[in-house]
Design an enzyme around this catalytic site. Structure first.
Site, PDB file in Angstrom:
ATOM      1  N   ASP A   1       0.822  -1.211   0.000  1.00  0.00           N
ATOM      2  CA  ASP A   1       0.000   0.000   0.000  1.00  0.00           C
ATOM      3  C   ASP A   1       0.855   1.259   0.000  1.00  0.00           C
ATOM      4  O   ASP A   1       2.042   1.218   0.331  1.00  0.00           O
ATOM      5  CB  ASP A   1      -0.886   0.022   1.253  1.00  0.00           C
ATOM      6  CG  ASP A   1      -2.097  -0.875   1.098  1.00  0.00           C
ATOM      7  OD1 ASP A   1      -2.459  -1.174  -0.061  1.00  0.00           O
ATOM      8  OD2 ASP A   1      -2.669  -1.274   2.126  1.00  0.00           O
TER       9      ASP A   1
ATOM     10  N   TYR B   1       6.925  -9.292   7.966  1.00  0.00           N
ATOM     11  CA  TYR B   1       6.677  -7.856   8.050  1.00  0.00           C
ATOM     12  C   TYR B   1       7.094  -7.348   9.431  1.00  0.00           C
ATOM     13  O   TYR B   1       7.062  -8.096  10.405  1.00  0.00           O
ATOM     14  CB  TYR B   1       5.181  -7.554   7.879  1.00  0.00           C
ATOM     15  CG  TYR B   1       4.665  -7.681   6.467  1.00  0.00           C
ATOM     16  CD1 TYR B   1       4.702  -6.589   5.607  1.00  0.00           C
ATOM     17  CD2 TYR B   1       4.116  -8.869   6.005  1.00  0.00           C
ATOM     18  CE1 TYR B   1       4.215  -6.689   4.311  1.00  0.00           C
ATOM     19  CE2 TYR B   1       3.628  -8.981   4.703  1.00  0.00           C
ATOM     20  CZ  TYR B   1       3.675  -7.887   3.863  1.00  0.00           C
ATOM     21  OH  TYR B   1       3.195  -7.978   2.593  1.00  0.00           O
TER      22      TYR B   1
END
Lengths: 281, 281
Positions: free
Chosen positions: B71, B129
């Site tokens: 994103d 992540y």
């Protein structure tokens, strides 16, 4: 410089400390877009932005006194300064009030009313700086503002070995930019730790000392890099304190890899203020 | 999806792997000024910048295939993508050539010629992540681009306790933005580690899984924050896998705190490539 009041470290006289309007500020800033700390005409500086914000709140010119001037590009995690304010705002409300007027790359993380003779610079007992190096082949992108790029793998062990020969009280003339050579070039470096940060993979050189000559930390970092690259031997490092020759030490590393991490004061309440702000239990 | 060749992990057929022009890229980027990875009209994207640079070198349109779309605002330390190139340049020269044409907030840290059926996305076995939170009272400045601000002290222990209830194979519908709900909401989270980074004082949440639903890591982070703030109990977390109700989980944390840290592949040579680039011995 030291008074009885200041030497009374264990039990500061709380009433006296809190009676005035001299106020200490702990500031964090991203030095990337500043022409250093100290105020200058026609340049964006940390002191300039702080004085502008203070003047907006207190409706008059306020003069800020910093613990040190930092060069353009140098960052600070806990820079300390003080100012005399014309009236009292509860100290816990000062940071948020100031931050409303400050740009995103500077923020006041704590304020504390201190006794009238406290001085951010003269009362400082020492400082810790961190120099960061990204020793990957290609230039860093995420951390490009806070780490210097050395495109050759470095050895933490070798750098620490050289660092151990720099720790102590020496004539640091070889570690000082010529324009900043002090009358007295004797300085004490209490500690140097070199480590590799596991997540960012950067080398971090942490240097703690009582006070520093101009560019001293950046030249120490450059000298450790030279040792790792076999451009200098440990004997060469030892010799720098005898020959005091700037040209025989390592390069002055770029400003953006440097960060003032912490400033030390004798006063327990000031030191604990910094711990309180940063190290939640 | 798996072929014999790919399963032959210990001794990859070097000649076959190196014969083609399909090339894998390991990219680092600072997501701050990108509208995400995927190419879009009239927006600055990582894929767009990469394809522009590739097209300059190879004098024709090159299509890049990423391991994942990230994103807007999300960073990556080791994003993996691949492209078919019209002619061969020695793989060790590709990063520097590309970086000449790339802006400062993106850099190619490694390139490797792979076999013709390698696919950055479909061959990925998993990803790690990192979500970063600055839980100081005042907003961060030095790390404002890479850490989200939560102005209340958080408990690493409490967050880790909640995280231990999220690890495993579950229906993660409650951890998925409605617009991204997959046909199959079952996902496996292999590992979550919550720690406080000593120098930056940030909380780092490391999440490793095979694949993720849309916004899943950011909602996991938000749920851990809610537990630390006593807005959710551990029982509430357990119940999320039964009620599958997005509204009962934590908030979707902001994009800029998220960083894709590593992508995993079965192939030993690809995995070691990433180690080689980042973890000097």
């Amino acid at each position: 410089m030291m008074t009885n009041n200041r030497d009374n470290r264990v039990e500061p006289e709380a009433s006296k400390i809190r009676s005035g309007t001299r106020t200490l500020f702990v500031i964090e800033f991203d030095g990337t877009d500043f022409s250093g700390f100290q105020i200058q005409n026609n340049a964006r500086t940390v002191q300039g932005e702080m004085e502008k914000a203070l003047s907006k709140i207190y409706k008059q010119t306020i003069r800020l006194h910093g613990c040190s001037r930092t060069d353009a590009g140098v960052h600070a995690r806990r820079h300390v300064s003080h100012a005399d304010l014309p009236f009292r705002i509860p100290e816990e409300k000062i940071p948020l009030a100031l931050n409303t007027f400050l740009p995103q790359d500077i923020c006041v993380i704590a304020a504390r009313i201190v006794d009238e003779d406290f001085h951010a610079r003269f009362d400082s007992r020492g400082k810790r700086y961190i120099y960061r190096i990204s020793d990957t082949r290609c230039r860093p992108s995420i951390y490009r503002r806070t780490a210097c790029h050395v495109p050759v793998k470095l050895s933490v062990e070798r750098m620490q070995e050289a660092a151990n020969h720099i720790i102590g009280t020496h004539d640091f003339s070889a570690f000082c930019a010529s324009e900043g050579l002090d009358k007295n070039p004797i300085r004490t470096v209490n500690r140097i730790e070199v480590l590799r940060q596991p997540i960012t993979n950067q080398i971090e050189i942490m240097v703690t000392g009582e006070s520093f000559l101009y560019n001293m930390v950046r030249i120490i970092a450059g000298t450790l890099v030279y040792v790792s690259q076999n451009k200098l031997t440990i004997d060469d490092v030892d010799a720098l304190f005898i020959n005091r020759d700037r040209r025989r030490a390592g390069k002055t590393m770029p400003a953006h890899g440097l960060m003032l991490d912490e400033v030390f004061y004798d006063r327990v309440d000031i030191q604990s203020l910094m711990l309180d702000v940063f190290d939640p239990v």
